[in-house]
Enzyme design. Structure first.
Site, mmCIF file in Angstrom:
data_model
loop_
_atom_site.group_PDB
_atom_site.id
_atom_site.type_symbol
_atom_site.label_atom_id
_atom_site.label_comp_id
_atom_site.label_asym_id
_atom_site.label_seq_id
_atom_site.Cartn_x
_atom_site.Cartn_y
_atom_site.Cartn_z
ATOM 1 N N HIS A 102 44.425 -17.642 11.488
ATOM 2 C CA HIS A 102 44.250 -18.618 12.568
ATOM 3 C C HIS A 102 45.374 -19.649 12.518
ATOM 4 O O HIS A 102 46.299 -19.545 11.689
ATOM 5 C CB HIS A 102 42.862 -19.258 12.509
ATOM 6 C CG HIS A 102 42.533 -19.903 11.184
ATOM 7 N ND1 HIS A 102 43.240 -20.964 10.680
ATOM 8 C CD2 HIS A 102 41.583 -19.611 10.258
ATOM 9 C CE1 HIS A 102 42.729 -21.327 9.520
ATOM 10 N NE2 HIS A 102 41.731 -20.506 9.221
ATOM 11 N N HIS A 151 46.613 -21.190 9.132
ATOM 12 C CA HIS A 151 47.527 -20.357 8.330
ATOM 13 C C HIS A 151 48.940 -20.425 8.917
ATOM 14 O O HIS A 151 49.925 -20.490 8.188
ATOM 15 C CB HIS A 151 47.052 -18.899 8.307
ATOM 16 C CG HIS A 151 45.668 -18.722 7.771
ATOM 17 N ND1 HIS A 151 44.632 -18.236 8.531
ATOM 18 C CD2 HIS A 151 45.136 -18.994 6.560
ATOM 19 C CE1 HIS A 151 43.522 -18.209 7.809
ATOM 20 N NE2 HIS A 151 43.805 -18.659 6.606
ATOM 21 N N CYS A 195 31.740 -22.421 -6.200
ATOM 22 C CA CYS A 195 31.684 -22.162 -4.755
ATOM 23 C C CYS A 195 32.440 -20.874 -4.493
ATOM 24 O O CYS A 195 33.655 -20.804 -4.742
ATOM 25 C CB CYS A 195 32.307 -23.301 -3.954
ATOM 26 S SG CYS A 195 32.511 -22.844 -2.202
ATOM 27 N N CYS A 240 35.371 -21.172 -1.945
ATOM 28 C CA CYS A 240 36.628 -21.715 -2.511
ATOM 29 C C CYS A 240 37.092 -20.860 -3.683
ATOM 30 O O CYS A 240 38.221 -21.001 -4.126
ATOM 31 C CB CYS A 240 36.446 -23.113 -3.089
ATOM 32 S SG CYS A 240 35.980 -24.404 -1.987
ATOM 33 N N CYS A 284 29.253 -27.692 -2.006
ATOM 34 C CA CYS A 284 30.717 -27.687 -2.043
ATOM 35 C C CYS A 284 31.225 -28.744 -1.064
ATOM 36 O O CYS A 284 30.798 -28.753 0.100
ATOM 37 C CB CYS A 284 31.234 -26.303 -1.653
ATOM 38 S SG CYS A 284 32.976 -26.338 -1.235
ATOM 39 N N HIS A 308 33.132 -26.655 1.926
ATOM 40 C CA HIS A 308 32.380 -25.718 2.775
ATOM 41 C C HIS A 308 30.935 -26.153 3.017
ATOM 42 O O HIS A 308 30.225 -25.540 3.814
ATOM 43 C CB HIS A 308 32.403 -24.317 2.144
ATOM 44 C CG HIS A 308 33.779 -23.739 2.082
ATOM 45 N ND1 HIS A 308 34.581 -23.834 0.962
ATOM 46 C CD2 HIS A 308 34.516 -23.116 3.028
ATOM 47 C CE1 HIS A 308 35.732 -23.267 1.216
ATOM 48 N NE2 HIS A 308 35.740 -22.831 2.461
ATOM 49 N N LYS A 344 37.786 -29.348 10.302
ATOM 50 C CA LYS A 344 38.873 -28.512 9.782
ATOM 51 C C LYS A 344 38.831 -27.132 10.437
ATOM 52 O O LYS A 344 37.751 -26.524 10.527
ATOM 53 C CB LYS A 344 38.706 -28.354 8.262
ATOM 54 C CG LYS A 344 39.805 -27.537 7.645
ATOM 55 C CD LYS A 344 39.544 -27.198 6.185
ATOM 56 C CE LYS A 344 40.658 -26.313 5.678
ATOM 57 N NZ LYS A 344 40.232 -25.284 4.753
ATOM 58 N N LYS A 362 37.791 -20.331 9.148
ATOM 59 C CA LYS A 362 37.112 -19.142 9.683
ATOM 60 C C LYS A 362 35.593 -19.269 9.570
ATOM 61 O O LYS A 362 34.860 -18.663 10.338
ATOM 62 C CB LYS A 362 37.598 -17.839 9.054
ATOM 63 C CG LYS A 362 37.952 -17.869 7.610
ATOM 64 C CD LYS A 362 38.608 -16.574 7.162
ATOM 65 C CE LYS A 362 39.024 -16.633 5.716
ATOM 66 N NZ LYS A 362 40.315 -17.243 5.481
HETATM 67 O O1 ME8 Z 1 43.211 -20.600 -0.256
HETATM 68 N N1 ME8 Z 1 44.888 -26.762 8.247
HETATM 69 O O2 ME8 Z 1 43.630 -18.747 1.061
HETATM 70 P P1 ME8 Z 1 43.154 -19.232 2.501
HETATM 71 C C1 ME8 Z 1 46.035 -26.606 7.560
HETATM 72 N N2 ME8 Z 1 43.934 -17.257 -1.070
HETATM 73 N N3 ME8 Z 1 46.292 -25.547 6.768
HETATM 74 C C2 ME8 Z 1 45.352 -24.589 6.691
HETATM 75 C C3 ME8 Z 1 44.134 -24.683 7.402
HETATM 76 C C4 ME8 Z 1 43.923 -25.829 8.206
HETATM 77 N N4 ME8 Z 1 42.816 -26.005 8.919
HETATM 78 N N5 ME8 Z 1 43.416 -23.590 7.135
HETATM 79 C C5 ME8 Z 1 44.151 -22.829 6.297
HETATM 80 C C6 ME8 Z 1 43.537 -19.431 -0.114
HETATM 81 N N6 ME8 Z 1 45.320 -23.425 6.030
HETATM 82 C C7 ME8 Z 1 44.021 -18.648 -1.312
HETATM 83 C C8 ME8 Z 1 45.450 -19.063 -1.611
HETATM 84 S S1 ME8 Z 1 47.693 -18.929 -3.065
HETATM 85 C C9 ME8 Z 1 48.087 -18.379 -4.594
HETATM 86 C C10 ME8 Z 1 46.025 -18.434 -2.845
HETATM 87 C C11 ME8 Z 1 46.411 -22.905 5.194
HETATM 88 O O3 ME8 Z 1 43.170 -18.037 3.373
HETATM 89 C C12 ME8 Z 1 46.778 -23.898 4.092
HETATM 90 O O4 ME8 Z 1 48.049 -23.563 3.614
HETATM 91 O O5 ME8 Z 1 41.911 -20.019 2.409
HETATM 92 C C13 ME8 Z 1 45.745 -23.577 3.024
HETATM 93 O O6 ME8 Z 1 46.125 -24.044 1.747
HETATM 94 C C14 ME8 Z 1 45.727 -22.072 3.114
HETATM 95 O O7 ME8 Z 1 45.917 -21.776 4.517
HETATM 96 C C15 ME8 Z 1 44.424 -21.500 2.618
HETATM 97 O O8 ME8 Z 1 44.362 -20.174 2.974
#
Ligand code: ME8
Length: 494
Positions: free
Chosen positions: A17, A20, A125, A128, A138, A141, A289, A292
């Site tokens: 989304h 990301h 959690c 997370c 959490c 979430h 925020k 998903k």
């Molecule tokens: O945390 N606003 O993956 P994830 C800004 N797999 N950035 C956002 C966002 C938002 N609303 N939503 C997501 C994970 N992001 C782990 C990471 S790394 C070794 C492992 C971005 O799919 C932001 O960069 O939950 C956040 O840190 C990341 O997506 C989390 O993606």
């Protein structure tokens, strides 16, 4: 010099989304700046496919695990492709080469005496994939924390507390922006770090712990190790060249993993730690925020970029809020910002220059030596400021500098009224100065609005590639192509 820039590896539990896309766009911005500075850059991304969160998502969808993660991973890879974002390496945690590097990392930590077996009892959690010491829900979430009690391997994180504090204090750019750096310093100075549980027996969906098949590695060890495995085995040439020059781009939600656990893990394994961790705040929709787990907040990056272009979206992100702070997404403001800055300020500026050139000197002319000119001096000062801002990852400030230059030049044209200057030396010298600043501007804007800047450089007959070393260098051939609209206005109805 080499530069290795990473995005997080996103969870393959759902579709990508706008959140990301935000971090990935910031990473591409840093990539272009490094390239302008003559670095050879690798930009790495990927998907996080192990752990309980993914296992549960696949079960809910009633799809076999491998099939489920492959489909989600493909969605991320195709999103970056359809936005034409230059990702060089895309690593999945289910890839065999990743698993062997992760085992290597574990064995190095163990050989250093930093891993021991114990018993974990505490709160978790799954969303997370994070342990908590207290609380019922959490904080991110808002789901109830689950109680876990199991045998676990632990990493001696506590041994690295003082070294972490010293490193952060001694390296201004290790965590940026400063508010995020202070947050980590407060966490480290006000609390005693506990050792970290790094294995699980309650799931089998992960990389087995070397020498103990009853345990799989904690998913965050596995995920962070992707930053290494993307480059190759730890003894490979590519790893040796790129790893010591790493910048991680992340969101603020995963700061502790990157700024506390990860450097300690790397030190334990005898590896260097990243130069910088660049942290963005959250994108929200009406204060919530984008996530998903909250479908009402989901915005499609492809649809938005079809409306305002990728340049427009990144410009809005960087301009609207200092990186690291939250940004409440507003489509109407996005369109306003894009129209005001890109269509009007930048687009009209280049159109005015090429209009003048086409009217007075369609074949171009030559001015050998740089004239003395107040506008050039003012732009040179702002360019210096821009470079300083980019070096300290103040992307918002740098993009404001870029716009200030454009506004300054627009105003200068209004004041000077070059169409009233006598044709000949005075007019040529002024147009040559305009050409010079527009050329610099088309380099400075490259990290933020690359497609637009390429068109701008085309319009003033300058080289395709933007290089920092060309800034301020006089170019005697003054020319332009036919005036064209380099950024059309966006209509609200789209
Ligand atoms: O945390 N606003 O993956 P994830 C800004 N797999 N950035 C956002 C966002 C938002 N609303 N939503 C997501 C994970 N992001 C782990 C990471 S790394 C070794 C492992 C971005 O799919 C932001 O960069 O939950 C956040 O840190 C990341 O997506 C989390 O993606």
């Amino acid at each position: 010099m080499k530069r290795h820039i990473t995005t997080p590896i996103y969870y393959a539990s759902g579709s990508p989304h706008l959140g990301h896309a935000y971090t990935t766009l910031v990473a591409t911005c840093l990539r272009r700046y490094a390239e302008m500075d003559d670095h050879e850059v690798i930009l790495a991304s990927g998907t996080d496919e192990h752990g309980q969160k993914i296992e549960q998502a696949a079960t809910r969808a009633d799809v076999p695990l491998l099939k489920f993660v492959e489909a989600r991973s493909n969605e991320f890879a195709s999103l970056w492709q359809s936005l034409a974002l230059p990702i060089d390496l895309f690593t999945r945690t289910t890839a065999a080469h990743h698993q062997s590097v992760t085992v290597d990392l574990w064995q190095r930590m163990a050989a250093n005496g930093d891993i021991y077996k114990g018993h974990y009892e505490g709160l978790y959690c799954v969303e997370c994939e994070e342990y908590f010491t207290s609380g019922e829900n959490c904080p991110v979430h808002r789901v109830p924390l689950q109680k876990f009690a199991e045998e676990s391997y632990f990493f001696r994180l506590s041994a690295y507390q003082q070294r972490l504090i010293d490193h952060i204090k001694g390296h201004q750019n290790f965590i940026v922006p400063i508010a995020r750096r202070n947050e980590v310093l407060a966490l480290l100075t006000e609390n005693t770090l506990r050792d970290l549980s790094i294995s699980r027996t309650s799931t089998t969906w992960g990389i087995p712990v070397p020498g103990d098949n009853q345990h799989v590695m904690y998913v965050w060890i596995d995920a962070l190790a992707t930053y290494l495995s993307a480059l190759g085995p730890l003894n490979s040439d590519r790893f040796a060249e790129y790893w010591p020059n790493t910048i991680h781009c992340i969101g603020k939600d995963i700061l502790t993993f990157h700024a506390v656990y990860w450097p300690a893990i790397l030190w334990s394994a005898g590896l260097t730690i990243p130069d910088s961790i660049v942290v963005n705040g959250w994108l929200t929709v009406e204060g919530r925020k984008i996530a998903k787990s909250d479908p009402a907040t989901i915005l499609d990056p492809v649809e938005l970029t079809e409306c305002v272009t990728v340049d427009g979206l990144l410009h809005y992100f960087l301009k609207s809020v200092n990186l690291g702070h939250d940004l409440d997404f507003r489509r109407d403001i996005l369109i306003d910002v894009v129209n005001t800055d890109l269509a009007n300020t930048i687009g009209n500026l280049y159109a005015r220059y090429s209009g003048l050139m086409q009217r007075f000197y369609p074949g171009g002319f030559v001015v050998e030596a740089q004239p003395k000119n107040r506008l050039l001096d003012e732009v040179a000062v702002l360019s210096e400021q821009y470079l300083h801002d980019m070096e300290s990852f103040s992307l918002t400030q740098a993009s404001k500098c870029f716009l200030r230059i454009a506004n300054l030049v627009n105003k200068d044209i209004q004041d000077v009224e070059p169409w009233r200057l006598p044709e000949g030396e005075a007019l040529q010298q002024y147009l040559a100065c305009l050409h010079h600043v527009l050329r610099d501007l088309a380099i400075l804007g490259e990290p933020f609005v690359p497609v637009l800047m390429q068109k701008a450089r085309g319009l003033i007959g300058s080289p395709e590639v933007a290089r920092l070393s060309d800034i301020g260098v006089w170019q005697p051939h003054i020319c332009s192509t036919e005036s064209e609209v380099i950024f059309p206005r966006v209509e609200y109805s789209t």
